[in-house]
Design a protein around this motif. Sequence first.
Motif, PDB file in Angstrom:
ATOM      1  N   ILE A 276       0.844  -1.190   0.000  1.00  0.00           N
ATOM      2  CA  ILE A 276       0.000   0.000   0.000  1.00  0.00           C
ATOM      3  C   ILE A 276       0.880   1.240   0.000  1.00  0.00           C
ATOM      4  O   ILE A 276       1.739   1.407   0.873  1.00  0.00           O
ATOM      5  N   ASN A 277       0.685   2.114  -0.981  1.00  0.00           N
ATOM      6  CA  ASN A 277       1.420   3.371  -1.025  1.00  0.00           C
ATOM      7  C   ASN A 277       0.869   4.318   0.038  1.00  0.00           C
ATOM      8  O   ASN A 277      -0.344   4.516   0.140  1.00  0.00           O
ATOM      9  N   VAL A 278       1.787   4.910   0.810  1.00  0.00           N
ATOM     10  CA  VAL A 278       1.383   5.852   1.861  1.00  0.00           C
ATOM     11  C   VAL A 278       2.164   7.145   1.673  1.00  0.00           C
ATOM     12  O   VAL A 278       2.594   7.462   0.578  1.00  0.00           O
ATOM     13  N   GLY A 279       2.370   7.899   2.760  1.00  0.00           N
ATOM     14  CA  GLY A 279       3.124   9.140   2.665  1.00  0.00           C
ATOM     15  C   GLY A 279       4.617   8.895   2.558  1.00  0.00           C
ATOM     16  O   GLY A 279       5.081   7.758   2.440  1.00  0.00           O
ATOM     17  N   SER A 280       5.379   9.974   2.632  1.00  0.00           N
ATOM     18  CA  SER A 280       6.830   9.888   2.466  1.00  0.00           C
ATOM     19  C   SER A 280       7.509   9.474   3.767  1.00  0.00           C
ATOM     20  O   SER A 280       7.245  10.027   4.831  1.00  0.00           O
ATOM     21  N   THR A 281       8.368   8.461   3.658  1.00  0.00           N
ATOM     22  CA  THR A 281       9.170   7.956   4.784  1.00  0.00           C
ATOM     23  C   THR A 281       8.293   7.525   5.971  1.00  0.00           C
ATOM     24  O   THR A 281       8.363   8.099   7.061  1.00  0.00           O
ATOM     25  N   PRO A 282       7.473   6.511   5.779  1.00  0.00           N
ATOM     26  CA  PRO A 282       6.622   6.037   6.871  1.00  0.00           C
ATOM     27  C   PRO A 282       7.432   5.337   7.946  1.00  0.00           C
ATOM     28  O   PRO A 282       8.307   4.540   7.649  1.00  0.00           O
ATOM     29  N   GLU A 283       7.124   5.630   9.192  1.00  0.00           N
ATOM     30  CA  GLU A 283       7.840   5.032  10.327  1.00  0.00           C
ATOM     31  C   GLU A 283       6.877   4.270  11.234  1.00  0.00           C
ATOM     32  O   GLU A 283       6.602   3.107  11.031  1.00  0.00           O
ATOM     33  N   GLY A 284       6.369   4.936  12.293  1.00  0.00           N
ATOM     34  CA  GLY A 284       5.535   4.242  13.258  1.00  0.00           C
ATOM     35  C   GLY A 284       4.208   3.791  12.683  1.00  0.00           C
ATOM     36  O   GLY A 284       3.622   4.451  11.816  1.00  0.00           O
ATOM     37  N   ILE A 285       3.724   2.644  13.186  1.00  0.00           N
ATOM     38  CA  ILE A 285       2.420   2.129  12.769  1.00  0.00           C
ATOM     39  C   ILE A 285       1.751   1.463  13.968  1.00  0.00           C
ATOM     40  O   ILE A 285       2.408   0.807  14.777  1.00  0.00           O
ATOM     41  N   ALA A 286       0.451   1.684  14.086  1.00  0.00           N
ATOM     42  CA  ALA A 286      -0.355   1.017  15.114  1.00  0.00           C
ATOM     43  C   ALA A 286      -1.759   0.838  14.551  1.00  0.00           C
ATOM     44  O   ALA A 286      -2.174   1.570  13.647  1.00  0.00           O
ATOM     45  N   ILE A 287      -2.476  -0.146  15.086  1.00  0.00           N
ATOM     46  CA  ILE A 287      -3.804  -0.477  14.574  1.00  0.00           C
ATOM     47  C   ILE A 287      -4.857  -0.230  15.637  1.00  0.00           C
ATOM     48  O   ILE A 287      -4.727  -0.675  16.776  1.00  0.00           O
ATOM     49  N   ASP A 288      -5.920   0.483  15.243  1.00  0.00           N
ATOM     50  CA  ASP A 288      -7.135   0.576  16.042  1.00  0.00           C
ATOM     51  C   ASP A 288      -7.986  -0.623  15.623  1.00  0.00           C
ATOM     52  O   ASP A 288      -8.661  -0.600  14.608  1.00  0.00           O
ATOM     53  N   HIS A 289      -7.936  -1.679  16.424  1.00  0.00           N
ATOM     54  CA  HIS A 289      -8.582  -2.930  16.044  1.00  0.00           C
ATOM     55  C   HIS A 289     -10.106  -2.839  16.085  1.00  0.00           C
ATOM     56  O   HIS A 289     -10.785  -3.553  15.346  1.00  0.00           O
ATOM     57  N   VAL A 290     -10.643  -1.970  16.925  1.00  0.00           N
ATOM     58  CA  VAL A 290     -12.094  -1.822  16.996  1.00  0.00           C
ATOM     59  C   VAL A 290     -12.634  -1.167  15.734  1.00  0.00           C
ATOM     60  O   VAL A 290     -13.618  -1.624  15.139  1.00  0.00           O
ATOM     61  N   ASN A 291     -11.985  -0.087  15.297  1.00  0.00           N
ATOM     62  CA  ASN A 291     -12.421   0.625  14.094  1.00  0.00           C
ATOM     63  C   ASN A 291     -11.782   0.079  12.820  1.00  0.00           C
ATOM     64  O   ASN A 291     -12.063   0.571  11.731  1.00  0.00           O
ATOM     65  N   GLN A 292     -10.907  -0.929  12.968  1.00  0.00           N
ATOM     66  CA  GLN A 292     -10.290  -1.624  11.835  1.00  0.00           C
ATOM     67  C   GLN A 292      -9.547  -0.669  10.899  1.00  0.00           C
ATOM     68  O   GLN A 292      -9.747  -0.645   9.690  1.00  0.00           O
TER      69      GLN A 292
END
Length: 335
Positions: A276-292
């Motif tokens: 999946i293409n995202v913004g420039s230089t992606p670093e941190g990632i976390a998931i809101d599992h309730v809102n998916q």
Amino acid sequence: MKFKLTNLLKNPCYIPVFITSIALAACQTNPQTNPTDQRNHYAYITNQGDNTVSVINTVTNKVANTIKTGKAPVGVAVSSKLQLAFISNVESQEISIINTRNNQLTGSIKTKGSPVGLALSADSETLYVADWFDNRVLAINTKQPEQIRELSVGDAPAGLIVSPDNQWLYIANRDSNDIAVVETASFSIKKRIPVGKHPFGLAMSKSGRLLASVNVQDDTVTIIDTQTNQQQSMKVGYHPYCAAFSSDEINLYVTNTQDDSVTVLDLSTQKVITTINVGSTPEGIAIDHVNQRAYVANWGSNNVSVIDTKTKQLLTTIKTGDKSRAFGQFILSQQ
């Protein structure tokens, strides 16, 4: 040519400082999932370039608050139990503490060295801090922050994660190319797990069975079975940084800093599902599992990409602050 993020922390030397007063009432993620949870969730995004944290409402996908912190905020650890967010500030050598009920800065913990990665124990009683330059980890009592234990771990410790049963702390030592496994009760290293080159972000599955080490220099993720110690290595994008597991432990989302993408892995087949293409230089990632939804902090484009984890497609982009990093577990459910 893009600026190499691994060099960002190599700043001038730091001098030791000490604990100051603190008002308390905390690429590594632990899923916190409750399918019946209808409360608002918030993403606390560190912006290293302008010394702020952007607070995103993950229901509306809008910035609800912008909070001033110490200098060069990087790491994040949040606690629903304490209703606090802890922020590591590399250049001012301190941990900022945010009251998440009113999103006000309530105090700080002064440290020595260079605090980067943060992780909270499962009971929120201990805050673990990776000191990048001094090759150690601090264990800070969140009720009595003057009580600090220190442990020498490896070269350039970065990502931290605590097992759901609170028994184990895992530390990614970037320049040692291994994961230190620390028994939390004795605060001592029990073993080291060799992984790929330059491990940085860590992620752990909901059950604690799977540990993911994101290896920056060889473009891989090492998946470790914490019960059997078996490993598998999977190729991802260019210069991966952080990762997050889906709540069912089937998928792993990995940020790739140098090709501006997120790789989605199927752990059962050991194959890439999509990129999946995202913004420039992606670093941190976390998931809101309730809102998916997965939230990705983009250091180069000063924004956050939101991925629909049902469709595995980009949902929207949210403008944040300068040089967004959000290294750690930054999704908080409001009590």
